[in-house]
Design an enzyme around this catalytic site. Sequence first.
Site, PDB file in Angstrom:
ATOM      1  N   ASP A  16      -1.853   5.453  -7.312  1.00 19.14           N
ATOM      2  CA  ASP A  16      -1.056   5.502  -6.085  1.00 19.14           C
ATOM      3  C   ASP A  16      -1.064   4.135  -5.411  1.00 19.14           C
ATOM      4  O   ASP A  16      -1.848   3.249  -5.763  1.00 19.14           O
ATOM      5  CB  ASP A  16      -1.587   6.569  -5.122  1.00 19.14           C
ATOM      6  CG  ASP A  16      -0.556   6.973  -4.063  1.00 19.14           C
ATOM      7  OD1 ASP A  16       0.598   6.505  -4.139  1.00 19.14           O
ATOM      8  OD2 ASP A  16      -0.916   7.759  -3.175  1.00 19.14           O
ATOM      9  N   LYS A  17      -0.190   4.017  -4.432  1.00 19.58           N
ATOM     10  CA  LYS A  17      -0.044   2.805  -3.634  1.00 19.58           C
ATOM     11  C   LYS A  17       0.044   3.191  -2.170  1.00 19.58           C
ATOM     12  O   LYS A  17       0.556   4.260  -1.827  1.00 19.58           O
ATOM     13  CB  LYS A  17       1.219   2.073  -4.084  1.00 19.58           C
ATOM     14  CG  LYS A  17       1.857   1.131  -3.060  1.00 19.58           C
ATOM     15  CD  LYS A  17       3.040   1.782  -2.384  1.00 19.58           C
ATOM     16  CE  LYS A  17       3.717   0.820  -1.417  1.00 19.58           C
ATOM     17  NZ  LYS A  17       4.715   1.536  -0.580  1.00 19.58           N
ATOM     18  N   HIS A  18      -0.490   2.332  -1.306  1.00 18.30           N
ATOM     19  CA  HIS A  18      -0.343   2.551   0.131  1.00 18.30           C
ATOM     20  C   HIS A  18       0.164   1.280   0.776  1.00 18.30           C
ATOM     21  O   HIS A  18      -0.316   0.180   0.479  1.00 18.30           O
ATOM     22  CB  HIS A  18      -1.667   2.944   0.780  1.00 18.30           C
ATOM     23  CG  HIS A  18      -1.555   3.088   2.270  1.00 18.30           C
ATOM     24  ND1 HIS A  18      -1.038   4.220   2.862  1.00 18.30           N
ATOM     25  CD2 HIS A  18      -1.841   2.227   3.281  1.00 18.30           C
ATOM     26  CE1 HIS A  18      -1.026   4.063   4.168  1.00 18.30           C
ATOM     27  NE2 HIS A  18      -1.504   2.868   4.451  1.00 18.30           N
ATOM     28  N   SER A  19       1.134   1.420   1.677  1.00 19.41           N
ATOM     29  CA  SER A  19       1.640   0.304   2.464  1.00 19.41           C
ATOM     30  C   SER A  19       1.203   0.462   3.905  1.00 19.41           C
ATOM     31  O   SER A  19       1.206   1.576   4.443  1.00 19.41           O
ATOM     32  CB  SER A  19       3.172   0.250   2.394  1.00 19.41           C
ATOM     33  OG  SER A  19       3.684  -0.668   3.360  1.00 19.41           O
ATOM     34  N   THR A  71       8.158   7.181   4.832  1.00 21.21           N
ATOM     35  CA  THR A  71       8.649   7.577   3.511  1.00 21.21           C
ATOM     36  C   THR A  71       9.134   9.028   3.506  1.00 21.21           C
ATOM     37  O   THR A  71      10.155   9.355   2.886  1.00 21.21           O
ATOM     38  CB  THR A  71       7.547   7.377   2.459  1.00 21.21           C
ATOM     39  OG1 THR A  71       7.220   5.982   2.397  1.00 21.21           O
ATOM     40  CG2 THR A  71       7.999   7.834   1.082  1.00 21.21           C
ATOM     41  N   ARG A  79      -7.345   9.044  18.577  1.00 21.95           N
ATOM     42  CA  ARG A  79      -7.187   7.586  18.642  1.00 21.95           C
ATOM     43  C   ARG A  79      -5.893   7.198  19.308  1.00 21.95           C
ATOM     44  O   ARG A  79      -5.827   6.212  20.051  1.00 21.95           O
ATOM     45  CB  ARG A  79      -7.241   6.989  17.233  1.00 21.95           C
ATOM     46  CG  ARG A  79      -8.624   6.992  16.599  1.00 21.95           C
ATOM     47  CD  ARG A  79      -8.534   6.678  15.119  1.00 21.95           C
ATOM     48  NE  ARG A  79      -7.861   5.406  14.881  1.00 21.95           N
ATOM     49  CZ  ARG A  79      -7.173   5.126  13.771  1.00 21.95           C
ATOM     50  NH1 ARG A  79      -7.064   6.038  12.813  1.00 21.95           N
ATOM     51  NH2 ARG A  79      -6.615   3.951  13.622  1.00 21.95           N
ATOM     52  N   SER A 119      -9.237   6.015   7.862  1.00 19.55           N
ATOM     53  CA  SER A 119      -8.084   6.916   7.972  1.00 19.55           C
ATOM     54  C   SER A 119      -7.198   6.816   6.744  1.00 19.55           C
ATOM     55  O   SER A 119      -6.833   7.829   6.132  1.00 19.55           O
ATOM     56  CB  SER A 119      -7.288   6.582   9.234  1.00 19.55           C
ATOM     57  OG  SER A 119      -6.146   7.406   9.340  1.00 19.55           O
ATOM     58  N   LYS A 148      -7.469   9.914   3.088  1.00 20.90           N
ATOM     59  CA  LYS A 148      -6.350  10.696   2.541  1.00 20.90           C
ATOM     60  C   LYS A 148      -6.021  10.272   1.121  1.00 20.90           C
ATOM     61  O   LYS A 148      -5.740  11.109   0.255  1.00 20.90           O
ATOM     62  CB  LYS A 148      -5.122  10.557   3.447  1.00 20.90           C
ATOM     63  CG  LYS A 148      -5.326  11.139   4.839  1.00 20.90           C
ATOM     64  CD  LYS A 148      -4.045  11.166   5.627  1.00 20.90           C
ATOM     65  CE  LYS A 148      -3.604   9.787   6.068  1.00 20.90           C
ATOM     66  NZ  LYS A 148      -4.445   9.221   7.150  1.00 20.90           N
ATOM     67  N   LYS A 149      -6.035   8.978   0.854  1.00 22.20           N
ATOM     68  CA  LYS A 149      -5.713   8.505  -0.490  1.00 22.20           C
ATOM     69  C   LYS A 149      -6.778   8.937  -1.503  1.00 22.20           C
ATOM     70  O   LYS A 149      -6.450   9.375  -2.611  1.00 22.20           O
ATOM     71  CB  LYS A 149      -5.556   6.981  -0.494  1.00 22.20           C
ATOM     72  CG  LYS A 149      -4.269   6.497   0.158  1.00 22.20           C
ATOM     73  CD  LYS A 149      -3.058   6.986  -0.603  1.00 22.20           C
ATOM     74  CE  LYS A 149      -1.758   6.649   0.073  1.00 22.20           C
ATOM     75  NZ  LYS A 149      -0.579   7.192  -0.634  1.00 22.20           N
TER      76      LYS A 149
END
Length: 435
Positions: free
Chosen positions: A79-82, A119, A167, A182, A186-187
């Site tokens: 996976d990827k996260h931005s 997304t 937060r 955070s 999740k990832k």
Amino acid sequence: MEARALLSALRRGEAPTGDALAWAAEALADGRMSDAQAGAFAMGICRVALPESARTALTLAMRDSGEVLRWDLDGPVLDKHSTGGVGDCVSLVLAPALAACGAYVPMISGRGLGHTGGTLDKLEAIPGLRVDLDAQRLRETVARAGAAIVAASARVAPADRRLYAVRDVTGTVESLDLITASILSKKLAEGLDGLVLDVKLGSGAFMKTREDARALARALVTTATAAGCPATALVTDMSQPVAPALGNALEMAEVMRALTGQEAGALGALSAALGGELLAGAGLATDAAEGAARIAEAISSGAAAERFGRMVAHQGGPVAFVEEWPRFLPEAPVIREVAAGEAGHVAVIDGEALGLAVVDLGGGRKVEGDRVDPAVGLSDVVRLGQRVAKGQPLARVHAARESQAEAAVRAVRAAVTLAPEAPEPPPLVHERLAP
């Protein structure tokens, strides 16, 4: 352990132990920690910089507060996260391209935040498509299409869900430790074999300076790796939108142009760079360069488009979406060109201002619960260094009403600065960080 003891230690400037952080995550998830105590906990973490071991412990505790996916597949789960930007629809190109290269991508994504697009909102511009899949439907979609892009269920990292809401109203969103925990809680709950972080830098990003972007990238890489998930990060440019469009249906149109071989541009190049890191790390390519070439081939050959079509259909969208996508995406009733008031080269683009203009059009949320209009936004946005003549369009505004269009035209003009000389174009990737 009780909340008062933990909060007292934080007040004294003491970093919590791993056991204390594990208790805090459980207490956040099951309600033993009150909202007031959760707010004090977040503020305490802001004031006490966590050592790497404690940050990892908090991340794992938040991950383990809910369901962690396990997979039995014939390829790596990646996976990827931005960290967020404008015109950033890379996930929608990269996920099916990775699937076409033999990986599986159970991507848990988010909605628009502030000036940045989400997304999930972009995907929901496709009629009928659902992002709230249960665990069984998620597994079936990933197994059959190779990728799924979904919202986090209430069972995924519930400690983060609770802490994130606190937060937002306590001024603790900017904490590096809390941001890292955070994102990664999740990832990591996806059960990944590899992760790449796309940390944005520039006017359209949350991180405006290279130092801040590098610090976040380093924290994400070291924490993910310490938590048992191989990870790398690319600090990528956000001094202009990735795709020349902002807005949900308009960005989906850019995705489909890239996937169907019409024009990939920076969107395709960044997808290849990020995907190359993942394929190399997972052993599906000898190095990042070969991995990037494989991703680019998956996009140009149509293999990624085929996977995207499978994913859309499995998530409830039209079976013929890839073949007939223009007729499925909504269109705004008012389209206005933003004419340049003078000739010159595009020297500066205020990406945050463009993103906020789209929010004002109705393409994003000012408060949670706002309805998003998928059709509105900006298209044909000029690129840095581009020469424009007087009267030539800087962008096109897509609006629901004339009054909104006029306000957006003014915002775009103010966000784009022209100069006599063309600036040096920024690199797409500023820096790579690995463990």
